[in-house]
Write an enzyme that holds these catalytic residues in place. Structure first.
Site, PDB file in Angstrom:
ATOM      1  N   SER A 200     -21.084   8.360  41.500  1.00  0.00           N
ATOM      2  CA  SER A 200     -20.359   7.245  40.891  1.00  0.00           C
ATOM      3  C   SER A 200     -20.955   6.781  39.564  1.00  0.00           C
ATOM      4  CB  SER A 200     -20.300   6.058  41.859  1.00  0.00           C
ATOM      5  OG  SER A 200     -21.585   5.479  42.028  1.00  0.00           O
TER       6      SER A 200
ATOM      7  N   LYS B 211     -24.935   0.154  40.098  1.00  0.00           N
ATOM      8  CA  LYS B 211     -23.762   0.051  39.229  1.00  0.00           C
ATOM      9  C   LYS B 211     -24.195  -0.532  37.881  1.00  0.00           C
ATOM     10  CE  LYS B 211     -20.964   1.250  42.600  1.00  0.00           C
ATOM     11  NZ  LYS B 211     -20.326   2.596  42.633  1.00  0.00           N
TER      12      LYS B 211
END
Length: 246
Positions: free
Chosen positions: A77, A122
């Site tokens: 990701s 993230k």
């Protein structure tokens, strides 16, 4: 003339010197300190080697708890910059004594109650008070009215988002996205959940400061300049926190 030195009043009043310990034998305090290590090593299997290993383990445990810790990238990701299986060093002191996470920082956080019962990594796109919109006419994310060119770190071929959103980040929260937008479950996927997909700053474990494994990919991670021109959030945001559509 008597030239022999006579004792003065100062000489006679000076107390006689006490006996000196010239034998080189340490006193009781020195003996007790020097005997401490042998006593401990006698209790431990392996003696001094075991003691040394235990001290090293305690040191590493303290560093891992309070200063820094490794984190293994669990998915793709965050490509292109971070690959599945990379290990990054998380700086746990990065926000301890100063400001909180800033736009563009790559952070590791506890997603319990928001993303899932695990630690996640993230990129911070919006901080408390920011108005984050996707997308403008050029297909770029806009923060506080400023379009952000994320092409320097997005996965090649990815759009900034295929999911439209228009949110105001509450104070003490962060809006986070993965760099591989088409392969990332992030704040966009939790807009309708409690907290509106924004994670609490209190849940941040630290900032990812560099790749430490594998050796051929070791490098320092820098905050990109893409967010440098984003203006500060206005006190009166136009939309309610956590609102979104799509």
């Amino acid at each position: 003339m008597d030239t022999e030195a006579q004792p003065t009043e100062r000489d006679r009043s000076f107390p006689p010197a006490g006996p000196e310990n010239s034998s080189g034998t340490p006193g009781p305090e020195e003996r007790s300190r020097s005997a401490l290590v042998p006593r401990i090593t006698q209790w431990l299997p392996g003696g001094r080697i075991t003691l040394t290993l235990l001290l090293c383990l305690l040191f590493l445990l303290a560093v891992n708890t309070f200063v820094a810790r490794p984190f293994e990238i669990p998915s793709g990701s965050m490509e292109r910059g971070l690959r599945d299986g990379d290990r990054v060093l998380v700086n746990k002191l990065a926000y301890r004594f100063g400001d909180g996470p800033d736009r563009g920082d790559v952070i590791v956080f506890d997603g319990t109650g928001y993303f899932g019962e695990a630690d996640y990594i993230k990129r911070v796109v919006g901080v408390g008070g920011d108005h984050v919109v996707c997308c403008d006419r050029e297909g770029m994310i806009r923060v506080n009215g400023r379009s952000v060119d994320e092409s320097g770190f997005l996965f090649p071929g990815d759009r900034p988002s295929t999911v439209p959103f228009d949110v105001v980040v509450p104070d003490g929260r962060l809006f986070v996205l993965g760099d591989h937008r088409s392969n990332s479950s992030d704040s966009r996927d939790h807009l309708g959940s409690p907290g509106g997909g924004m994670i609490p700053v209190a849940g941040v474990i630290g900032r990812a400061d560099g790749i430490v494994w594998p050796p051929d990919r070791a490098t320092r991670l820098h905050r990109p300049g893409a967010y440098a021109r984003v203006p500060a959030a206005e006190a009166s945001a136009a939309r309610p926190a956590g609102g979104g559509h799509g």
